[in-house]
Design an enzyme around this catalytic site. Structure first.
Site, PDB file in Angstrom:
ATOM      1  N   MET A 139      -4.845   4.107  -1.118  1.00 20.76           N
ATOM      2  CA  MET A 139      -4.891   5.071  -2.216  1.00 20.76           C
ATOM      3  C   MET A 139      -3.581   5.016  -3.003  1.00 20.76           C
ATOM      4  SD  MET A 139      -7.300   8.165  -1.004  1.00 20.76           S
ATOM      5  CE  MET A 139      -6.082   9.120  -0.158  1.00 20.76           C
TER       6      MET A 139
ATOM      7  N   GLY B 290       4.487   1.381   5.532  1.00 19.56           N
ATOM      8  CA  GLY B 290       3.286   1.385   6.385  1.00 19.56           C
ATOM      9  C   GLY B 290       2.181   0.549   5.758  1.00 19.56           C
ATOM     10  N   HIS B 291       1.969   0.726   4.451  1.00 19.91           N
ATOM     11  CA  HIS B 291       0.958  -0.096   3.765  1.00 19.91           C
ATOM     12  C   HIS B 291       1.368  -1.568   3.780  1.00 19.91           C
ATOM     13  CE1 HIS B 291       0.475   3.836   1.538  1.00 19.91           C
ATOM     14  NE2 HIS B 291      -0.759   3.599   1.896  1.00 19.91           N
TER      15      HIS B 291
ATOM     16  N   GLU C  55      -3.442   2.359  12.335  1.00 22.97           N
ATOM     17  CA  GLU C  55      -3.819   3.201  13.480  1.00 22.97           C
ATOM     18  C   GLU C  55      -3.427   4.652  13.270  1.00 22.97           C
ATOM     19  OE1 GLU C  55      -2.060   1.529  16.996  1.00 22.97           O
ATOM     20  OE2 GLU C  55      -3.685   0.074  17.199  1.00 22.97           O
TER      21      GLU C  55
HETATM   22  O1  PAF Z   1      -6.468   5.561   4.457  1.00 22.71           O
HETATM   23  C1  PAF Z   1      -6.598   5.666   3.217  1.00 22.71           C
HETATM   24  O2  PAF Z   1      -5.667   5.478   2.441  1.00 22.71           O
HETATM   25  C2  PAF Z   1      -7.959   6.037   2.642  1.00 22.71           C
HETATM   26  O3  PAF Z   1      -8.617   6.961   3.453  1.00 22.71           O
HETATM   27  C3  PAF Z   1      -8.850   4.810   2.378  1.00 22.71           C
HETATM   28  C4  PAF Z   1      -9.208   4.085   3.665  1.00 22.71           C
HETATM   29  C5  PAF Z   1      -8.151   3.868   1.428  1.00 22.71           C
HETATM   30  C6  PAF Z   1     -10.170   5.260   1.731  1.00 22.71           C
HETATM   31  O4  PAF Z   1      -9.958   5.921   0.529  1.00 22.71           O
END
Ligand code: PAF
Length: 281
Positions: free
Chosen positions: A30, A36-37, A148
């Protein structure tokens, strides 16, 4: 890096890569990316020759319109980070691309979505599975990577993929933490300095439970230890504490007989933070 906004654009890029024999990984996000991403992106790059990252603040998973409106966004910075990481395509759909006019179809794990965090956030996981199913169908990856940290989300997505026969693998990446143990989250930037310091209690409480998770220990003893640790931090308002089977998310009780997933959530100055740990006796 390609910047795709429509289903047709991202599908055509993926089809081209497939034709060259490349595997394709998807990292759904999002936005407002943090380390983390980027750990998910890095793992994706090890699993596939081509990596697509989607950035979509999914309206259907927010119960509170204010929470959606306040969700932090910084597209320019996100794109710079993805470019720097060598991502092949960023997919930034408009809401109408994901939810076409007259849209009626939802995807929901009927039990798992409505227990634990789902019991206090009605509709949240239905929104997550609905958007993730659509992203999987739009992008068509060979593998998709999730953190996780959102433990219940991860298990729900695994179950959805199994039940609906999505032809892809789900890969999980451990939670990335600040040096003091706080799990990275886009919400952390909204904490006051005092609440930021207080929020380390989540990690401490989970570590305390892990240290007690020995053969013969009971779920109730772990719960008591976590509650006691949380109570020592007056700024924390405990919102959820669940100890459940790590795959089915069924609540556990009595002596620990195998791994247990501990899912913890608390509010700090009105900001809800979550953390988790799987402990093994
Ligand atoms: O974890 C997130 O950022 C959201 O829940 C996701 C998996 C992108 C779905 O909108």
């Amino acid at each position: 890096m390609l910047r795709c906004e429509t289903t047709a654009e991202v599908r055509s890029a993926v089809a081209g890569w497939r034709a060259q024999g490349a595997r394709v990984a998807l990292v759904p996000t999002m936005g407002y990316l943090h380390a983390g991403h980027m750990a998910l992106v890095e793992r994706a790059g090890k699993l596939a020759e081509r990596v697509v990252v989607s950035i979509f603040v999914n309206p259907t998973q927010f119960g509170d319109p204010d929470d959606l409106a306040r969700y932090p966004r910084d597209e320019a910075r996100d794109l710079a980070m993805l470019r720097e990481a060598g991502v092949d395509a960023a997919f930034l759909p408009a809401p109408a691309e994901i939810y076409p006019d007259g849209d009626e179809t939802i995807v929901e794990t009927t039990r798992m979505a409505n227990v634990l965090h789902g019991a206090v956030r009605p509709g949240h996981f239905r929104g997550v599975t609905t958007v993730v199913a659509r992203l999987f169908n739009i992008v068509g990856p060979d593998v998709a990577v999730f953190g996780e940290k959102d433990y219940q989300q991860l298990q729900i997505i695994r179950r959805m993929v199994r039940d609906l026969h999505f032809p892809l693998e789900i890969e999980a990446v451990p939670t990335v933490r600040e040096p003091d143990g706080l799990a990275l989250s886009s919400r952390n930037v909204r904490l006051s300095a005092e609440d930021r310091a207080a929020a380390t209690v989540l990690h401490r409480a989970l570590e305390r439970a892990e240290s007690l998770a020995r053969p013969g220990a009971t779920v109730e003893a772990l719960r008591g230890a976590i509650e006691a640790e949380m109570a020592r931090e007056p700024r924390a308002i405990l919102r959820g504490l669940d100890i459940a089977h790590p795959l089915t998310l069924e609540p556990l009780s009595g002596p620990l007989e195998g791994p247990a997933a501990i899912m913890l959530s608390a509010e700090f100055g009105g900001i809800l933070l979550i953390d988790q740990k799987v402990v093994t006796p």
